[in-house]
Structure formats: structure tokens, C-alpha cells
Design a protein around this motif. Structure first.
Motif, PDB file in Angstrom:
ATOM      1  N   TYR A   1      -5.472   6.176  -4.257  1.00  0.00           N
ATOM      2  CA  TYR A   1      -6.640   5.603  -3.578  1.00  0.00           C
ATOM      3  C   TYR A   1      -6.454   4.112  -3.295  1.00  0.00           C
ATOM      4  O   TYR A   1      -6.802   3.627  -2.223  1.00  0.00           O
ATOM      5  N   THR A   2      -5.882   3.394  -4.255  1.00  0.00           N
ATOM      6  CA  THR A   2      -5.647   1.959  -4.051  1.00  0.00           C
ATOM      7  C   THR A   2      -4.670   1.726  -2.910  1.00  0.00           C
ATOM      8  O   THR A   2      -4.875   0.844  -2.066  1.00  0.00           O
ATOM      9  N   GLY A   3      -3.604   2.490  -2.858  1.00  0.00           N
ATOM     10  CA  GLY A   3      -2.634   2.361  -1.774  1.00  0.00           C
ATOM     11  C   GLY A   3      -3.250   2.646  -0.416  1.00  0.00           C
ATOM     12  O   GLY A   3      -2.985   1.938   0.565  1.00  0.00           O
ATOM     13  N   ALA A   4      -4.080   3.666  -0.346  1.00  0.00           N
ATOM     14  CA  ALA A   4      -4.738   3.991   0.920  1.00  0.00           C
ATOM     15  C   ALA A   4      -5.684   2.874   1.351  1.00  0.00           C
ATOM     16  O   ALA A   4      -5.747   2.514   2.536  1.00  0.00           O
ATOM     17  N   ILE A   5      -6.400   2.282   0.408  1.00  0.00           N
ATOM     18  CA  ILE A   5      -7.321   1.186   0.734  1.00  0.00           C
ATOM     19  C   ILE A   5      -6.551  -0.043   1.193  1.00  0.00           C
ATOM     20  O   ILE A   5      -6.938  -0.706   2.166  1.00  0.00           O
ATOM     21  N   VAL A   6      -5.437  -0.353   0.544  1.00  0.00           N
ATOM     22  CA  VAL A   6      -4.633  -1.517   0.934  1.00  0.00           C
ATOM     23  C   VAL A   6      -4.059  -1.322   2.338  1.00  0.00           C
ATOM     24  O   VAL A   6      -4.040  -2.244   3.158  1.00  0.00           O
TER      25      VAL A   6
ATOM     26  N   GLY B   1       0.812  -1.216   0.000  1.00  0.00           N
ATOM     27  CA  GLY B   1       0.000   0.000   0.000  1.00  0.00           C
ATOM     28  C   GLY B   1       0.840   1.259   0.000  1.00  0.00           C
ATOM     29  O   GLY B   1       0.531   2.229  -0.704  1.00  0.00           O
ATOM     30  N   LEU B   2       1.927   1.257   0.771  1.00  0.00           N
ATOM     31  CA  LEU B   2       2.793   2.433   0.821  1.00  0.00           C
ATOM     32  C   LEU B   2       3.501   2.656  -0.513  1.00  0.00           C
ATOM     33  O   LEU B   2       3.612   3.798  -0.984  1.00  0.00           O
ATOM     34  N   VAL B   3       3.962   1.578  -1.132  1.00  0.00           N
ATOM     35  CA  VAL B   3       4.609   1.707  -2.445  1.00  0.00           C
ATOM     36  C   VAL B   3       3.611   2.254  -3.469  1.00  0.00           C
ATOM     37  O   VAL B   3       3.925   3.174  -4.238  1.00  0.00           O
ATOM     38  N   ALA B   4       2.397   1.713  -3.499  1.00  0.00           N
ATOM     39  CA  ALA B   4       1.382   2.198  -4.442  1.00  0.00           C
ATOM     40  C   ALA B   4       1.050   3.659  -4.169  1.00  0.00           C
ATOM     41  O   ALA B   4       0.912   4.463  -5.112  1.00  0.00           O
ATOM     42  N   LEU B   5       0.968   4.018  -2.915  1.00  0.00           N
ATOM     43  CA  LEU B   5       0.660   5.403  -2.550  1.00  0.00           C
ATOM     44  C   LEU B   5       1.770   6.357  -2.991  1.00  0.00           C
ATOM     45  O   LEU B   5       1.499   7.397  -3.614  1.00  0.00           O
TER      46      LEU B   5
ATOM     47  N   ALA C   1       5.184   9.651  -9.073  1.00  0.00           N
ATOM     48  CA  ALA C   1       5.431   9.272 -10.468  1.00  0.00           C
ATOM     49  C   ALA C   1       4.450   9.982 -11.388  1.00  0.00           C
ATOM     50  O   ALA C   1       3.319  10.267 -11.018  1.00  0.00           O
ATOM     51  N   ASN C   2       4.909  10.249 -12.576  1.00  0.00           N
ATOM     52  CA  ASN C   2       4.060  10.885 -13.573  1.00  0.00           C
ATOM     53  C   ASN C   2       3.501   9.775 -14.458  1.00  0.00           C
ATOM     54  O   ASN C   2       4.106   9.406 -15.462  1.00  0.00           O
ATOM     55  N   LEU C   3       2.364   9.231 -14.103  1.00  0.00           N
ATOM     56  CA  LEU C   3       1.776   8.097 -14.808  1.00  0.00           C
ATOM     57  C   LEU C   3       0.643   8.580 -15.697  1.00  0.00           C
ATOM     58  O   LEU C   3      -0.501   8.713 -15.275  1.00  0.00           O
ATOM     59  N   GLN C   4       0.978   8.824 -16.945  1.00  0.00           N
ATOM     60  CA  GLN C   4      -0.037   9.243 -17.898  1.00  0.00           C
ATOM     61  C   GLN C   4      -0.001   8.324 -19.090  1.00  0.00           C
ATOM     62  O   GLN C   4       1.067   7.921 -19.566  1.00  0.00           O
ATOM     63  N   ARG C   5      -1.199   8.001 -19.577  1.00  0.00           N
ATOM     64  CA  ARG C   5      -1.314   7.175 -20.775  1.00  0.00           C
ATOM     65  C   ARG C   5      -2.510   7.698 -21.561  1.00  0.00           C
ATOM     66  O   ARG C   5      -3.621   7.756 -21.032  1.00  0.00           O
ATOM     67  N   ALA C   6      -2.277   8.020 -22.781  1.00  0.00           N
ATOM     68  CA  ALA C   6      -3.309   8.569 -23.674  1.00  0.00           C
ATOM     69  C   ALA C   6      -3.966   9.797 -23.055  1.00  0.00           C
ATOM     70  O   ALA C   6      -5.170   9.992 -23.128  1.00  0.00           O
ATOM     71  N   GLY C   7      -3.164  10.602 -22.360  1.00  0.00           N
ATOM     72  CA  GLY C   7      -3.685  11.844 -21.793  1.00  0.00           C
ATOM     73  C   GLY C   7      -4.407  11.686 -20.468  1.00  0.00           C
ATOM     74  O   GLY C   7      -4.928  12.663 -19.926  1.00  0.00           O
TER      75      GLY C   7
END
Length: 145
Positions: free
Chosen positions: A48-53, A23-27, A33-39
Motif C-alpha cells: 500500500y505504501t509503494g502504491a501511494i508513493v 514506490g516500485l521498490v517498496a511495492l 519478500a516474506n516480511l514477518q515479525r512476531a507473527g
């Protein structure tokens, strides 16, 4: 390499630690990280996923903590002895009468036949209740007050 200070329930501890790390790594990846794909930006999803984990890892921490609570046999035996007070007698009687009822809220015919149902008690003033049988064969009190 053995870890002696971990206590019992090591699986719950490792489960909680693993979920915390994931969860901490995902957060952190979602934040930095700049995670963009197709804008589209996928950083928010990772945040949100990291916080939930990390929140779900609390289940492992609670299991580990409660599994490591130590109670002496004397303390355990003293907690589970039947109580002899008036309130405990009333609660026990109420519990038994509720557990003998059907899903309709009535005592079963066997309970009535054995004299342990709700109609077998005493009426006002300690006098026995008068009981009649209706067309279905169920006993009902003669006077509904």
C-alpha cells in the motif's frame, strides 16, 4: 554528462523519478519478500505504501509536463486581450458588482455614496429608484418589490 532532452523543470522530473523508484521498490519488496515479525505480515503495508508513493509521484510528472509546455509570445498575447462581446461585458459587470460586496452580500456605504452600489441603478422602465435612509444610516429602496 549532460542530459539535453529533459527540458526545463528538471527538479520536478527527478522528484517524480525518485518517487517512482522508491514506490516500485517498496511495492516489489512487499509482494515478493516474506516480511514477518512476531507473527505479523508487513508485506501489505509495503504494498500500500509503494502504491501511494507512486501515485504521489504523479504530482512531479504533472509539474514537469506543464513546465515544458511552450507558448509563443504572439499566441499568449492574443489569448489575454480584452474581449469586446456582449457576453463578456455582462460577465465583467457581474464580476465587478460581486467583488464590491461585503461578506453580508450588501454593497458598502462608500459604494452607495459614490453611486456604484446596487441601490444606485435604475428601476423599472429606466426610472431612477427612490432611496430612503433607515435608522442605521444605510440607504434602502423605498419600495421593496
Amino acid at each position: 554528462m549532460t542530459f539535453r532532452g529533459l527540458g526545463r523543470c528538471k527538479f520536478a522530473l527527478w522528484f517524480a523519478v525518485a518517487l517512482d523508484v522508491i514506490g516500485l521498490v517498496a511495492l516489489l519488496v512487499g509482494i515478493f519478500a516474506n516480511l514477518q515479525r512476531a507473527g505479523r505480515d508487513y508485506g501489505d503495508m509495503l504494498i500500500y505504501t509503494g502504491a501511494i508513493v507512486v501515485f504521489v509521484s504523479l504530482i512531479g510528472w504533472v509539474f514537469w509536463y506543464t513546465g515544458n509546455i511552450e507558448i509563443s509570445w504572439e499566441e499568449l498575447a492574443s489569448d489575454y486581450q480584452p474581449k469586446a462581446g456582449r457576453l463578456h461585458r455582462i460577465v465583467r459587470t457581474l464580476s465587478r458588482s460581486i467583488s464590491m460586496r461585503n461578506k453580508d452580500g450588501r454593497s458598502s456605504k462608500l459604494d452607495l455614496a459614490l453611486g456604484i452600489g446596487e441601490l444606485s441603478g435604475k428601476g423599472e422602465g429606466g426610472q431612477p429608484k427612490e432611496v430612503q435612509t433607515n435608522r442605521e444610516g444605510t440607504q434602502v429602496p423605498s419600495s421593496m418589490e
